[in-house]
Design an enzyme around this catalytic site. Structure first.
Site, PDB file in Angstrom:
ATOM      1  CG  HIS A 151      -1.862   1.151   1.273  1.00  0.00           C
ATOM      2  ND1 HIS A 151      -3.212   0.979   1.462  1.00  0.00           N
ATOM      3  CD2 HIS A 151      -1.688   2.487   1.128  1.00  0.00           C
ATOM      4  CE1 HIS A 151      -3.822   2.148   1.434  1.00  0.00           C
ATOM      5  NE2 HIS A 151      -2.902   3.097   1.235  1.00  0.00           N
TER       6      HIS A 151
ATOM      7  CG  HIS B 163      -0.713   7.151  -0.962  1.00  0.00           C
ATOM      8  ND1 HIS B 163      -1.934   7.340  -1.578  1.00  0.00           N
ATOM      9  CD2 HIS B 163      -0.963   6.460   0.168  1.00  0.00           C
ATOM     10  CE1 HIS B 163      -2.882   6.787  -0.830  1.00  0.00           C
ATOM     11  NE2 HIS B 163      -2.324   6.248   0.232  1.00  0.00           N
TER      12      HIS B 163
ATOM     13  NE  ARG C 209       0.831  12.209  -2.161  1.00  0.00           N
ATOM     14  CZ  ARG C 209      -0.146  11.734  -1.431  1.00  0.00           C
ATOM     15  NH1 ARG C 209      -1.117  10.999  -1.958  1.00  0.00           N
ATOM     16  NH2 ARG C 209      -0.197  11.974  -0.144  1.00  0.00           N
TER      17      ARG C 209
ATOM     18  CG  ASN D  77      -4.850   8.767  -3.196  1.00  0.00           C
ATOM     19  OD1 ASN D  77      -3.816   8.229  -3.587  1.00  0.00           O
ATOM     20  ND2 ASN D  77      -4.947   9.341  -2.015  1.00  0.00           N
TER      21      ASN D  77
ATOM     22  CE  LYS E  61      -7.797   2.326  -0.505  1.00  0.00           C
ATOM     23  NZ  LYS E  61      -6.704   3.256  -0.264  1.00  0.00           N
TER      24      LYS E  61
ATOM     25  CG  HIS F 126      -9.750   4.686   3.399  1.00  0.00           C
ATOM     26  ND1 HIS F 126      -8.542   5.317   3.509  1.00  0.00           N
ATOM     27  CD2 HIS F 126     -10.492   5.120   4.447  1.00  0.00           C
ATOM     28  CE1 HIS F 126      -8.543   6.105   4.583  1.00  0.00           C
ATOM     29  NE2 HIS F 126      -9.725   6.003   5.164  1.00  0.00           N
TER      30      HIS F 126
ATOM     31  CG  HIS G   5      -4.766   2.308   5.744  1.00  0.00           C
ATOM     32  ND1 HIS G   5      -6.117   2.337   6.057  1.00  0.00           N
ATOM     33  CD2 HIS G   5      -4.644   2.996   4.592  1.00  0.00           C
ATOM     34  CE1 HIS G   5      -6.753   3.007   5.126  1.00  0.00           C
ATOM     35  NE2 HIS G   5      -5.891   3.414   4.223  1.00  0.00           N
TER      36      HIS G   5
ATOM     37  CG  ASP H 135      -1.635   4.929   4.032  1.00  0.00           C
ATOM     38  OD1 ASP H 135      -1.751   5.244   2.831  1.00  0.00           O
ATOM     39  OD2 ASP H 135      -2.382   5.385   4.912  1.00  0.00           O
TER      40      ASP H 135
ATOM     41  CG  HIS I  71       0.300  15.376   2.137  1.00  0.00           C
ATOM     42  ND1 HIS I  71      -0.657  15.690   1.197  1.00  0.00           N
ATOM     43  CD2 HIS I  71      -0.109  14.233   2.722  1.00  0.00           C
ATOM     44  CE1 HIS I  71      -1.610  14.768   1.218  1.00  0.00           C
ATOM     45  NE2 HIS I  71      -1.305  13.863   2.125  1.00  0.00           N
TER      46      HIS I  71
ATOM     47  CB  ALA J 165      -4.752  12.800   6.413  1.00  0.00           C
TER      48      ALA J 165
HETATM   49  O1  DOR Z   1      -3.179   9.587   5.783  1.00  0.00           O
HETATM   50  C1  DOR Z   1      -3.523   9.257   4.652  1.00  0.00           C
HETATM   51  N1  DOR Z   1      -2.992   9.832   3.543  1.00  0.00           N
HETATM   52  N2  DOR Z   1      -4.480   8.341   4.517  1.00  0.00           N
HETATM   53  C2  DOR Z   1      -5.009   8.059   3.330  1.00  0.00           C
HETATM   54  O2  DOR Z   1      -5.895   7.247   3.294  1.00  0.00           O
HETATM   55  C3  DOR Z   1      -4.583   8.775   2.108  1.00  0.00           C
HETATM   56  C4  DOR Z   1      -3.245   9.318   2.255  1.00  0.00           C
HETATM   57  C5  DOR Z   1      -2.887  10.330   1.183  1.00  0.00           C
HETATM   58  O3  DOR Z   1      -3.099  10.049   0.002  1.00  0.00           O
HETATM   59  O4  DOR Z   1      -2.362  11.396   1.536  1.00  0.00           O
HETATM   60 ZN    ZN Z   2      -3.309   5.085   1.577  1.00  0.00          ZN
END
Ligand code: DOR
Ligand code: ZN
Length: 346
Positions: free
Chosen positions: A13, A15, A17, A41, A99, A136, A174, A247, A251, A263
């Site tokens: 899992h 991310h 970007r 996402n 997802k 999720h 997660h 996960d 950011h 988040a």
């Molecule tokens: O904390 C998180 N950040 N939880 C998620 O489910 C998505 C992720 C994000 O894409 O920033």
């Molecule tokens: Zn995630």
């Protein structure tokens, strides 16, 4: 024990970007993991096979030379996902699931699903093709307490999906609660779960320690200590339905340190070392290799990786920040010291 050598692990899992942020983070995962399930996402989301295959090419192009890292792509389910999108994706060797983001549950989930009933034909097609559903698992009604959302999702949604589509293979992503651990243990089949390094290492106190700590804010939010203990027991306990999924969710520093901060925790810099740190708390590495390198591959019916990685007990300090386009990226445990270090052989 001062050294750990395990089969090259996978991150089930992640991310990554998109350009230009992708280029800033992908090497961290590629250094430690053989493969990763890449979350869809983006803005706009990865909705079709074409989207997923084009994103895959951008990831491959961003990898360091000679990297064998394999991105395993996923689709983002919306109220309008079509059966033919699922059929095409399940035919692709590069796409490994779809997802489910309940709309509004987390970062870039606005296009997510508002009503599970609308997905009946899509779930049916996924069940038929044994195409993985990654979930999720948080209920989104605003009146539900943020710390209860996972449990409410189990009771109101996950139970219903599993009852209506018993042959649909699901990864409960997660997980953060004892309730989720117990729910997975109790399932007869077609249910597994990923566990992040941060949910193994922090409880909700860490979000408020001496002031508000935006770099400990993620979704699902960290819970009470008793839940962290249940996660540690699940990860280290030998039930093969639990496996690593970081996960890791980068950011920018500004987006995190804000009046309305995003988040997401960036754990990819040292994910493997963080998992070792967590297992060390249990003083039992018996199932570490299975959790990191076998359980996920088996559940996804993929071969295990060929190579190996080595960790040594060696204290080192996580950098305070990392370069990120137009900003900085603050890694999990920034400025703190970790006890295990990955050794890279030339
Ligand atoms: O904390 C998180 N950040 N939880 C998620 O489910 C998505 C992720 C994000 O894409 O920033
Ligand atoms: Zn995630």
């Amino acid at each position: 024990m001062n050294s750990l050598t395990i089969i090259t692990p996978d991150d089930w899992h992640l991310h990554l970007r998109d350009t230009p942020y992708l280029q800033a983070v992908v090497a961290d995962s590629a250094r430690q993991f053989g493969r990763a399930i890449v979350m869809p996402n983006l803005v706009p989301p990865v909705r079709s096979c074409e989207d997923a295959l084009a994103y895959r090419e951008r990831i491959l192009a961003a990898l360091p030379a000679n990297s064998n890292f394999e991105p395993l792509m996923t689709l983002y389910l919306t109220d309008n996902t079509r059966v033919q999108d699922i059929e095409a994706a399940s035919d692709s060797p590069y796409i490994h699931g779809a997802k489910l983001y309940p709309a509004g549950a987390t970062t870039n989930s606005d296009a997510g699903v508002t009503d599970l009933g609308r997905l009946a034909r899509v779930f049916e097609a996924m069940q038929k093709h044994r195409f993985m559903l990654q979930v999720h698992g948080e209920a989104t009604s605003p009146e539900i307490d943020v710390f209860d959302r996972e449990k409410v999702f189990i009771d109101q949604s996950l139970e219903r999906i599993r009852r209506d589509f018993p042959e649909l293979p699901i990864v409960f992503e997660h997980i953060t609660t004892r309730d989720a651990v117990d729910y997975v243990h109790a399932a007869e089949r077609n249910l597994a779960a990923t566990i992040t390094p941060h949910h193994l290492l922090i409880n909700r106190n860490a979000i408020f320690q001496g002031g508000i700590r935006p770099h400990h804010y993620c979704l699902p939010i960290a819970k009470r200590e008793q839940h962290r203990q249940a996660l540690l027991a699940a990860a280290s306990g030998g039930d093969r339905r639990f496996f690593a999924g970081t996960d890791s969710a980068p950011h920018s520093q500004q987006a995190k340190e804000s009046a309305c901060g995003c988040a997401g925790i960036y754990s990819a810099l040292s994910a493997l070392e963080l998992y070792a740190e967590a297992f060390e708390l249990t003083a039992d590495f018996t199932h570490f290799e299975n959790f990191m390198s076998r359980n996920g591959a088996d559940y996804y019916a993929l071969p295990q990786n060929q190579g190996s990685v080595r960790l040594e007990r060696q204290s080192w300090e996580v950098p305070a920040s990392l370069p990120y386009p137009d900003s900085e990226l603050i890694p999990f445990k920034a400025g703190e010291s970790l006890r295990w270090k990955q050794m890279i052989d030339d």
